[in-house]
Write an enzyme that holds these catalytic residues in place. Structure first.
Site, PDB file in Angstrom:
ATOM      1  CB  THR A 182      46.078  71.616  53.273  1.00 21.16           C
ATOM      2  OG1 THR A 182      47.423  70.693  53.364  1.00 21.16           O
ATOM      3  CG2 THR A 182      46.713  72.095  51.645  1.00 21.16           C
ATOM      4  NE  ARG A 210      54.849  65.091  53.343  1.00 17.25           N
ATOM      5  CZ  ARG A 210      54.042  65.449  53.266  1.00 17.25           C
ATOM      6  NH1 ARG A 210      53.590  67.016  54.086  1.00 17.25           N
ATOM      7  NH2 ARG A 210      52.776  64.817  53.162  1.00 17.25           N
ATOM      8  CG  ASP A 213      49.516  67.354  48.197  1.00 12.77           C
ATOM      9  OD1 ASP A 213      49.825  67.259  49.000  1.00 12.77           O
ATOM     10  OD2 ASP A 213      48.601  68.166  47.434  1.00 12.77           O
ATOM     11  CB  THR A 233      43.453  69.542  52.048  1.00 11.82           C
ATOM     12  OG1 THR A 233      43.630  68.612  53.923  1.00 11.82           O
ATOM     13  CG2 THR A 233      42.079  68.628  51.371  1.00 11.82           C
ATOM     14  N   GLY A 234      45.233  66.354  51.640  1.00  9.07           N
ATOM     15  CA  GLY A 234      45.607  64.740  52.580  1.00  9.07           C
ATOM     16  C   GLY A 234      46.883  64.261  52.035  1.00  9.07           C
ATOM     17  N   GLY A 236      49.696  63.581  50.983  1.00  8.18           N
ATOM     18  CA  GLY A 236      50.123  64.282  49.868  1.00  8.18           C
ATOM     19  C   GLY A 236      50.997  63.339  49.397  1.00  8.18           C
TER      20      GLY A 236
END
Length: 349
Positions: A182, A210, A213, A233-234, A236
């Site tokens: 991201t 899906r 975030d 970022t990660g 979500g």
């Protein structure tokens, strides 16, 4: 791994912080070519955003300029270079938010807009809505005259290989190694306004439409001139559950306002009547860089405590800036009007 922000806030000038995702970025995992390519992309994004800010441009324009560069770079999971869904398609999410008026725009599961961040900006400025998804987002993009491409444009042979590897070896829902890519940016312009933006192709092998975030205002993207700008970022699902971006902003705002009000009250008890400018000065200096970082780290710890992982970048209207990540590395960079500019990848940089 967290990197501290500057020791004191900047009262004038501009700042820019960017990221290209966090994840299993370790020297033994990344090839020299991948490392160099990512750093070059971060440098170009910093240059694009800095050019806007140094010319007196707005924070939202700088965020957009930086993210467009990252979307066009196949080293990152956004725009060209996005990951594939389980079904072999590419679905794009993006969001922008202007801290000056808290206007926001976002898109989810778009398929044909060359630069998704431009579509999010159009939603913010040219529609009555905040979030458009799927075919509706695609149709709105065409109506707005944005550049359209075939869905295959966003993919690369390497991204397809990653999907095939996942489907051959994984029994989970999606990429269990959580190789985030991201991209995002936060900026502060010379007028003290902040803005944030995030763009992503999501997770390799994601299913069932899906949405993470990144396009959710308050989860992966948020900006408020009263507090800060955040891009995440990660994992979500965990950022959504905590409302990480909004939670950080709210804690910063409440603590800064409470501290400034206390100091104003103490000054007035001593016989000093503060005007609006003096109160604004108190607010701008109410929190130290360490206190801001402590708030960021506390919210990130809450997210990690639920089982999540990832990172964020942040920047306050008063000049505090930094990042925090709970992965081996994060593609990241900073630039400011004092001439400083740097990019990094690994946790020990």
């Amino acid at each position: 791994m967290s990197h501290p922000s500057p020791e004191s806030p900047v009262e004038s000038g501009w700042s820019l912080v960017i990221h290209g995702g966090s994840g299993q970025f370790e020297r033994r995992r990344l090839s020299a070519e991948a490392d160099a390519g990512a750093r070059a992309g971060l440098d170009r994004a910093l240059a694009a955003g800095s050019a806007v800010l140094s010319a007196g441009g707005s924070a939202i324009d700088a965020v957009q300029a930086a993210i467009v560069v990252l979307e066009d770079d196949p080293h990152f999971n956004a725009g060209h270079g996005s990951v594939y869904t389980y079904e072999g398609k590419i679905e794009l999410d993006a969001a922008v938010m202007d801290g000056a008026n808290r206007a926001a725009g976002a898109i989810a599961r778009a398929h044909h807009t060359k630069n998704p961040i431009l579509l999010a900006r159009k939603v913010m400025e040219d529609s009555p809505h905040v979030l458009l998804s799927g075919e509706g987002a695609d149709r709105f993009s065409v109506e707005m005259g944005l550049t359209q491409v075939d869905n295959a444009y966003f993919g690369t042979p390497e991204r397809l290989r990653q999907l095939e590897e996942l489907k051959a070896n994984s029994t989970g829902w999606f990429d269990v190694d959580m190789k985030y890519g991201t991209v995002g940016a936060v900026a502060r312009d010379i007028n003290g306004h902040v803005a944030a933006g995030t763009s992503t192709g999501g997770l390799t092998g994601k299913r069932y439409g899906r949405i993470g975030d990144s396009p959710l205002i308050g989860a992966g993207t948020y900006a408020d001139d009263r507090a800060c700008a955040i891009s995440a970022t990660g994992a979500g699902e965990y950022f959504i559950r905590v409302g990480v971006a909004h939670e950080i902003c709210t804690r910063i705002r409440m603590k800064a306002e409470a501290r400034a009000e206390f100091l104003a009250h103490e000054a007035e008890r001593g016989g000093t009547i503060l005007d609006e400018a003096a109160r604004a000065k108190l607010l701008a200096t109410a929190l130290s860089a360490d206190e801001v970082q402590e708030i960021v780290d506390a919210v990130m710890a809450e997210m990690v405590g639920l089982g999540g992982t990832g990172g964020i970048i942040y920047l306050t209207p008063w000049g505090h800036q930094g990042y925090a990540f709970r992965t081996p590395g994060m593609y990241r960079g900073m630039a400011s009007s004092d001439g400083a500019s740097r990019v990094a990848v690994y946790g020990d940089e």
